[in-house]
Design an enzyme around this catalytic site. Structure first.
Site, short mmCIF file in Angstrom:
data_model
loop_
_atom_site.label_atom_id
_atom_site.label_comp_id
_atom_site.label_asym_id
_atom_site.label_seq_id
_atom_site.Cartn_x
_atom_site.Cartn_y
_atom_site.Cartn_z
N ARG A 61 0.68 -1.15 -0.09
CA ARG A 61 -0.07 -0.02 0.07
C ARG A 61 0.85 1.25 -0.04
O ARG A 61 1.98 1.10 0.35
CB ARG A 61 -0.91 -0.15 1.14
CG ARG A 61 -0.29 0.02 2.63
CD ARG A 61 -0.14 1.48 3.25
NE ARG A 61 0.33 1.34 4.54
CZ ARG A 61 0.96 2.23 5.21
NH1 ARG A 61 1.56 3.35 4.62
NH2 ARG A 61 0.77 2.33 6.48
N GLU A 98 -7.37 8.53 6.22
CA GLU A 98 -6.47 9.40 7.10
C GLU A 98 -5.86 10.47 6.07
O GLU A 98 -5.97 11.48 6.16
CB GLU A 98 -5.62 8.59 7.82
CG GLU A 98 -4.52 9.37 8.59
CD GLU A 98 -3.34 8.61 9.31
OE1 GLU A 98 -2.51 8.68 9.46
OE2 GLU A 98 -3.75 7.22 9.66
N ARG A 134 -5.37 6.25 -0.12
CA ARG A 134 -4.51 5.16 0.35
C ARG A 134 -4.64 4.18 -0.85
O ARG A 134 -5.71 3.71 -1.09
CB ARG A 134 -4.84 4.54 1.58
CG ARG A 134 -4.13 3.23 1.75
CD ARG A 134 -4.43 2.67 3.25
NE ARG A 134 -3.58 3.28 4.03
CZ ARG A 134 -3.40 3.01 5.56
NH1 ARG A 134 -3.83 1.95 5.86
NH2 ARG A 134 -2.64 3.86 6.07
N CYS A 194 0.84 11.60 9.15
CA CYS A 194 1.38 11.21 9.95
C CYS A 194 2.80 10.98 9.87
O CYS A 194 3.11 10.34 8.62
CB CYS A 194 0.84 9.65 10.51
SG CYS A 194 1.78 9.02 11.98
N THR A 216 5.33 9.33 10.68
CA THR A 216 5.81 8.11 10.58
C THR A 216 5.74 7.27 9.10
O THR A 216 6.51 6.43 8.91
CB THR A 216 5.08 6.92 11.51
OG1 THR A 216 3.72 6.78 11.27
CG2 THR A 216 5.04 7.63 12.86
N ARG A 257 4.25 0.35 2.53
CA ARG A 257 4.13 -0.91 3.52
C ARG A 257 3.93 -1.86 2.74
O ARG A 257 2.85 -1.92 2.17
CB ARG A 257 3.27 -0.65 4.50
CG ARG A 257 3.27 -1.64 5.51
CD ARG A 257 2.43 -1.67 6.57
NE ARG A 257 2.71 -2.55 7.64
CZ ARG A 257 2.12 -4.05 7.76
NH1 ARG A 257 1.29 -4.16 6.79
NH2 ARG A 257 2.48 -4.51 8.72
N ARG A 292 4.96 -9.16 12.93
CA ARG A 292 3.56 -9.20 13.81
C ARG A 292 2.93 -10.41 13.84
O ARG A 292 2.82 -10.92 12.85
CB ARG A 292 2.58 -7.94 13.70
CG ARG A 292 3.36 -6.65 13.65
CD ARG A 292 2.38 -5.28 13.64
NE ARG A 292 1.85 -5.31 12.25
CZ ARG A 292 1.06 -4.73 11.90
NH1 ARG A 292 0.56 -3.60 12.61
NH2 ARG A 292 0.46 -4.39 10.61
N GLU A 333 -0.37 -10.62 18.16
CA GLU A 333 0.42 -11.40 19.15
C GLU A 333 0.86 -12.62 18.64
O GLU A 333 0.50 -13.01 17.36
CB GLU A 333 -0.57 -11.59 20.33
CG GLU A 333 -0.72 -10.36 21.26
CD GLU A 333 -1.48 -10.67 22.37
OE1 GLU A 333 -1.40 -11.78 22.77
OE2 GLU A 333 -2.18 -9.64 23.10
#
Length: 454
Positions: free
Chosen positions: A219, A318, A322, A364, A366, A373, A402, A407
């Protein structure tokens, strides 16, 4: 006892403690004793277990009432945002809010890892407190930092209100960007290389036999030149951004041909289904809410996708745009080629913001740079059991790992993506992920062979 058997035992004990098994047993006994067996056994059991529960007709009415209430609430929220937009804060009010937010952030002794907290010194606060970007946006420091002031646990804590924010508040944004992206030792004037998507033919199918990779996705984020970012977008601008992107998608051809949907025109049930299929977004993030991302929702938000749902564009989630390309397999080359083609089609009619130092700009910090990504959903059951080796390999290969839901997953399913966004070309990042995935699959195969020989 296997892991699955253990889970079944735990689940049964839970049902017993909660009284579910007892209630269900009584209902089934009642059905057994019933002389005139009902045609709809499920409705009989449901009614016996919950005599006060609504029947199907009542449920439909209540469901309809709820949907109408949600629509009414959305309209009220939009009207509230319009009224808020008419209230202009004075410089003194901005100063008061900024001082209070900063004090709250710095007084919190438990949440101390925010990059905003780390780099917003009292001296910078004093220098930037009443500075604004150019009219008509007029973004204050508070407009950028409000999420970090309210959410001290945020790892970054700041969003750019417009492209100019990166220059006007540069003494704050620049160290945050360099810290987050691992560029603290980089003294070059330019942190991001020119865009270079390289030779797409060098990116391959990483798992032709479909043994390990479940899906692949890449993306990009983009913002349209001439518009502020979400913290300062007006209702009219949200709509204009959507209109421009919708018009740009009309020239798509080949496998990119699809349809555009405005979120406000999609019923709630369909929205929920699309979210599950990962082709639609929803609101709800607390930090983005505080920063103003969901103002006027769902106005100006929409999605474009092809019938195969392998090419998707989100509008005003956002950032303004995207762009996503995906596949339910490991054919990374196919995914990358489709992404590049889609971006090139959009660039024929849309001009995206780019900074001479940071590359592509996003709200953002970041995501600045390539904004790219690339990730795969992959199953590595043997390697995942050796977490130390897995983590070491990830660091060596510049990958971020991840678990399936954030988790560790006992089936060895994880999400693996490029760790870096800034300082490299798009092709370099995708190639890094490709090489890293190949290395991880090789490591898994080595463990498989060792297990067979053992």
């Amino acid at each position: 006892m296997t892991s699955i058997e253990s889970k079944r035992v735990q689940y049964r004990k839970y049902l017993e403690r909660a009284g579910v098994i007892d209630a269900l047993s009584k209902a089934l006994i009642k059905l057994y004793e019933e002389q005139n067996k009902p045609e709809d056994a499920i409705r009989f059991v449901r009614k016996f277990m919950c005599e006060s529960c609504p029947d199907d007709a009542q449920y439909d009415v209540m469901k309809n009432d709820l949907e109408e209430a949600k629509v009414h609430i959305t309209k009220l929220e939009q009207e509230l945002e319009r009224l808020r937009g008419q209230i202009k804060k004075s410089p003194e009010e901005y100063q008061e809010l900024t001082i209070a937010g900063y004090k709250s952030l710095m007084d919190d002794e438990e949440n101390v890892n925010s990059l905003l907290r780390k780099y917003l010194t009292p001296e910078l606060l004093e220098e930037y407190m009443l500075v604004t970007t150019s009219a008509p946006v007029d973004a204050y420091l508070y407009d950028c930092a409000v999420a970090g002031f309210d959410h001290h646990e945020a790892p970054v804590g700041i969003y750019a209100a417009d492209a100019e924010s990166y220059d006007v508040f540069n003494k704050l944004f620049d160290p945050i960007i360099k810290d987050y992206h691992g560029q603290t030792e980089n003294d070059n004037d330019v942190l991001q290389k020119d865009a270079d998507f390289g030779n797409v033919d060098e990116i391959e199918n990483l798992d032709p036999e479909r043994k390990y990779i479940l899906s692949a996705r890449i993306r990009l984020a983009r913002n349209i030149e001439g518009f502020p970012f979400f913290p300062k977008l007006t209702e009219k601008q949200f709509i204009e951004v959507e209109d421009r992107v919708r018009a740009a998608t009309e020239t798509m051809d080949g496998e990119l041909i699809g349809s555009y949907l405005t979120i406000g025109d999609i019923d709630a049930e369909t929205q929920a289904e699309m979210v599950k299929r990962h082709i639609l977004f929803q609101r709800g993030d607390e930090q983005l809410t505080t920063a103003g991302c969901y103002r006027f929702w769902p106005t100006g938000r929409g999605v474009y996708h092809n019938p195969a749902e392998t090419f998707v564009i989100w509008v005003n989630r956002e950032d303004h745009v995207r762009i996503m390309s995906m596949a339910p397999c490991g054919d990374f080359g196919d995914v990358y080629n489709r992404l590049v083609n889609g971006l090139q089609e959009l660039e024929k009619s849309l001009t995206f913001v780019r900074h001479p130092r940071y590359g592509n700009l996003t709200a953002c910090p970041t995501n600045v740079g390539t904004t790219l990504r690339a990730s795969v959903h992959i199953r590595l059951p043997l390697l995942s059991k050796d977490q130390d080796r897995l983590i070491a390999l990830a660091e060596e290969l510049q990958l971020q790992i991840r678990g399936n839901d954030g988790e560790a997953n006992e089936d060895g399913i994880m999400d693996i993506s490029n760790k870096r966004r800034l300082g490299f070309t798009e092709f370099e990042l995708v190639k890094t992920l490709q090489d890293g995935i190949v290395a991880l699959i090789n490591a898994e195969e080595e463990l498989e062979i060792a297990g067979q020989e053992g």
